[in-house]
Write a protein that holds these residues in place. Structure first.
Motif, PDB file in Angstrom:
ATOM      1  N   LEU A 139       0.824  -1.209   0.000  1.00 15.24           N
ATOM      2  CA  LEU A 139       0.000   0.000   0.000  1.00 15.24           C
ATOM      3  C   LEU A 139       0.860   1.262   0.000  1.00 15.24           C
ATOM      4  N   ASP A 140       2.109   1.135   0.444  1.00 20.75           N
ATOM      5  CA  ASP A 140       3.020   2.276   0.363  1.00 20.75           C
ATOM      6  C   ASP A 140       3.227   2.713  -1.089  1.00 20.75           C
ATOM      7  N   GLU A 141       3.193   1.775  -2.022  1.00 16.16           N
ATOM      8  CA  GLU A 141       3.365   2.125  -3.430  1.00 16.16           C
ATOM      9  C   GLU A 141       2.198   2.973  -3.918  1.00 16.16           C
ATOM     10  N   LEU A 142       0.982   2.634  -3.484  1.00 20.79           N
ATOM     11  CA  LEU A 142      -0.178   3.464  -3.829  1.00 20.79           C
ATOM     12  C   LEU A 142      -0.017   4.861  -3.262  1.00 20.79           C
ATOM     13  N   LEU A 143       0.392   4.952  -2.004  1.00 18.77           N
ATOM     14  CA  LEU A 143       0.526   6.249  -1.348  1.00 18.77           C
ATOM     15  C   LEU A 143       1.411   7.178  -2.169  1.00 18.77           C
ATOM     16  N   PHE A 144       2.532   6.678  -2.623  1.00 15.04           N
ATOM     17  CA  PHE A 144       3.454   7.563  -3.328  1.00 15.04           C
ATOM     18  C   PHE A 144       3.058   7.779  -4.783  1.00 15.04           C
ATOM     19  N   ARG A 145       2.224   6.924  -5.337  1.00 11.63           N
ATOM     20  CA  ARG A 145       1.635   7.242  -6.640  1.00 11.63           C
ATOM     21  C   ARG A 145       0.645   8.386  -6.511  1.00 11.63           C
ATOM     22  N   VAL A 146      -0.121   8.401  -5.417  1.00  8.28           N
ATOM     23  CA  VAL A 146      -1.040   9.518  -5.189  1.00  8.28           C
ATOM     24  C   VAL A 146      -0.253  10.807  -5.000  1.00  8.28           C
ATOM     25  N   TYR A 147       0.847  10.745  -4.258  1.00  3.59           N
ATOM     26  CA  TYR A 147       1.683  11.928  -4.071  1.00  3.59           C
ATOM     27  C   TYR A 147       2.191  12.484  -5.408  1.00  3.59           C
ATOM     28  N   ARG A 148       2.384  11.623  -6.387  1.00 10.17           N
ATOM     29  CA  ARG A 148       2.885  12.081  -7.684  1.00 10.17           C
ATOM     30  C   ARG A 148       1.787  12.609  -8.597  1.00 10.17           C
ATOM     31  N   SER A 149       0.534  12.499  -8.170  1.00 15.32           N
ATOM     32  CA  SER A 149      -0.582  12.951  -8.993  1.00 15.32           C
ATOM     33  C   SER A 149      -0.527  14.463  -9.200  1.00 15.32           C
ATOM     34  N   LYS A 150      -0.676  14.895 -10.439  1.00 16.22           N
ATOM     35  CA  LYS A 150      -0.626  16.322 -10.766  1.00 16.22           C
ATOM     36  C   LYS A 150      -1.892  17.059 -10.353  1.00 16.22           C
ATOM     37  N   GLU A 151      -2.966  16.322 -10.094  1.00 11.25           N
ATOM     38  CA  GLU A 151      -4.241  16.949  -9.742  1.00 11.25           C
ATOM     39  C   GLU A 151      -4.315  17.359  -8.278  1.00 11.25           C
ATOM     40  N   ILE A 152      -3.353  16.885  -7.462  1.00 14.45           N
ATOM     41  CA  ILE A 152      -3.406  17.099  -6.014  1.00 14.45           C
ATOM     42  C   ILE A 152      -2.140  17.816  -5.557  1.00 14.45           C
ATOM     43  N   THR A 153      -2.325  18.863  -4.725  1.00 20.78           N
ATOM     44  CA  THR A 153      -1.202  19.588  -4.145  1.00 20.78           C
ATOM     45  C   THR A 153      -1.051  19.177  -2.689  1.00 20.78           C
ATOM     46  N   SER A 154       0.112  18.659  -2.348  1.00 23.64           N
ATOM     47  CA  SER A 154       0.374  18.178  -0.989  1.00 23.64           C
ATOM     48  C   SER A 154       0.802  19.329  -0.090  1.00 23.64           C
ATOM     49  N   ILE A 155       0.182  19.419   1.093  1.00 22.33           N
ATOM     50  CA  ILE A 155       0.471  20.503   2.031  1.00 22.33           C
ATOM     51  C   ILE A 155       0.523  19.954   3.457  1.00 22.33           C
ATOM     52  N   THR A 156       0.989  20.805   4.384  1.00 23.76           N
ATOM     53  CA  THR A 156       0.881  20.498   5.806  1.00 23.76           C
ATOM     54  C   THR A 156      -0.367  21.170   6.361  1.00 23.76           C
ATOM     55  N   LEU A 157      -0.779  20.777   7.548  1.00 22.85           N
ATOM     56  CA  LEU A 157      -1.994  21.354   8.122  1.00 22.85           C
ATOM     57  C   LEU A 157      -1.840  22.841   8.429  1.00 22.85           C
ATOM     58  N   SER A 158      -0.684  23.231   8.917  1.00 19.59           N
ATOM     59  CA  SER A 158      -0.512  24.634   9.281  1.00 19.59           C
ATOM     60  C   SER A 158      -0.567  25.559   8.070  1.00 19.59           C
ATOM     61  N   GLU A 159      -0.315  25.024   6.874  1.00 19.91           N
ATOM     62  CA  GLU A 159      -0.429  25.840   5.665  1.00 19.91           C
ATOM     63  C   GLU A 159      -1.870  26.219   5.349  1.00 19.91           C
ATOM     64  N   LEU A 160      -2.824  25.493   5.920  1.00 25.32           N
ATOM     65  CA  LEU A 160      -4.233  25.786   5.642  1.00 25.32           C
ATOM     66  C   LEU A 160      -4.649  27.160   6.137  1.00 25.32           C
ATOM     67  N   PHE A 161      -3.979  27.675   7.157  1.00 18.88           N
ATOM     68  CA  PHE A 161      -4.357  28.981   7.702  1.00 18.88           C
ATOM     69  C   PHE A 161      -4.210  30.082   6.658  1.00 18.88           C
TER      70      PHE A 161
END
Length: 262
Positions: A225-247
């Motif tokens: 399932l780790d392989e799926l996780l990092f495929r999602v991270y590579r998706s161009k449709e999604i921007t990865s952020i931390t929670l504190s960036e939401l402010f």
């Protein structure tokens, strides 16, 4: 769409060396390596300090070093918690504070100035109003709990604003989105395209998704399932952020009174 992925890693303080080393190889090292390999990938990491000590004792110092590197790159955001993963709603306030201070003291020993958590994770997402009281007193900016705590039902969340807790003017609360988190951790989705399809109604909008899962799910509980996780991270449709960036990304606020829950 913005994605904040919270990963909680923990083992009991008396866990056998065999299991620490096995889980490190099957999960923790894969998570750290995957994040290091993709500078766009971000995560919110909770590591209860008794596990940090176990890393040191069981030849897993490379994991401590890897987490330090990720924190230095600002790819991960640490949260604080209770050192021994106690279920906080059942404890007196004095013991809750003691465990939190032990957690911070121990993690700062190993991560140094890179350990500067703005948020708090109550183990099992166990929430009681006294948790909010203590979080504000200790200076945390936010805490994370399950969406069930919003109104006792799921599907009530808005994803275009930040929730603040009534009567605690300096404390925000982030709710983990239960359905998407569960579908990923239970391997109901097993390809990155399936995750994108699951989010298709939101993916083109300016809103966010918060998932929260045990880190051990990826590679240990669910091999591969780790392989799926990092495929999602590579998706161009999604921007990865931390929670504190939401402010900064979502300035609108709404006051809520989370209910006792886990």
């Amino acid at each position: 769409m913005y994605w904040a992925n919270f990963l909680h890693i923990y083992q009991p303080h008396n866990q056998k060396p065999y299991w620490i080393k096995k889980i490190a190889n099957e999960s923790y090292r894969k998570l750290v390596a995957g994040l290091l390999a993709n500078r766009r990938a971000k995560a919110i990491i909770n590591i209860n300090a008794c596990l940090t000590e176990l890393f040191q004792k069981n030849g897993c110092q490379d994991l401590i070093a890897g987490l330090r590197t990720l924190a230095r790159r600002e790819q991960i955001e640490f949260t604080d918690s209770a050192k021994y993963h106690a279920f906080l709603p059942l404890l007196p306030e004095s013991e809750i504070i003691r465990q939190i201070k032990l957690n911070r003291q121990t993690n700062k020993k190993y991560f140094g100035s890179l350990y500067r958590p703005l948020g708090f994770f109550p183990p099992e997402m166990g929430y009681h109003p006294k948790i909010a009281k203590i979080c504000q007193r200790l200076g945390y900016r936010w805490l994370i709990i399950d969406e069930l705590a919003l109104a006792g039902k799921i599907g009530r969340l808005r994803y275009d604003l930040v929730y603040k807790i009534k009567n605690f003017t300096d404390l925000s609360v982030f709710f983990r989105q239960r359905e998407v988190s569960f579908r990923i951790l239970s391997a109901q989705v097993y390809a990155s395209g399936m995750v994108v399809d699951l989010l298709k109604n939101a993916i083109s909008k300016k809103q966010y998704l918060i998932t929260a899962m045990d880190g051990e799910t990826f590679g240990h509980h669910r091999p591969g399932l780790d392989e799926l996780l990092f495929r999602v991270y590579r998706s161009k449709e999604i921007t990865s952020i931390t929670l504190s960036e939401l402010f900064e990304l979502f300035p609108d606020k709404e006051l809520v009174s989370p209910i006792k829950s886990s």
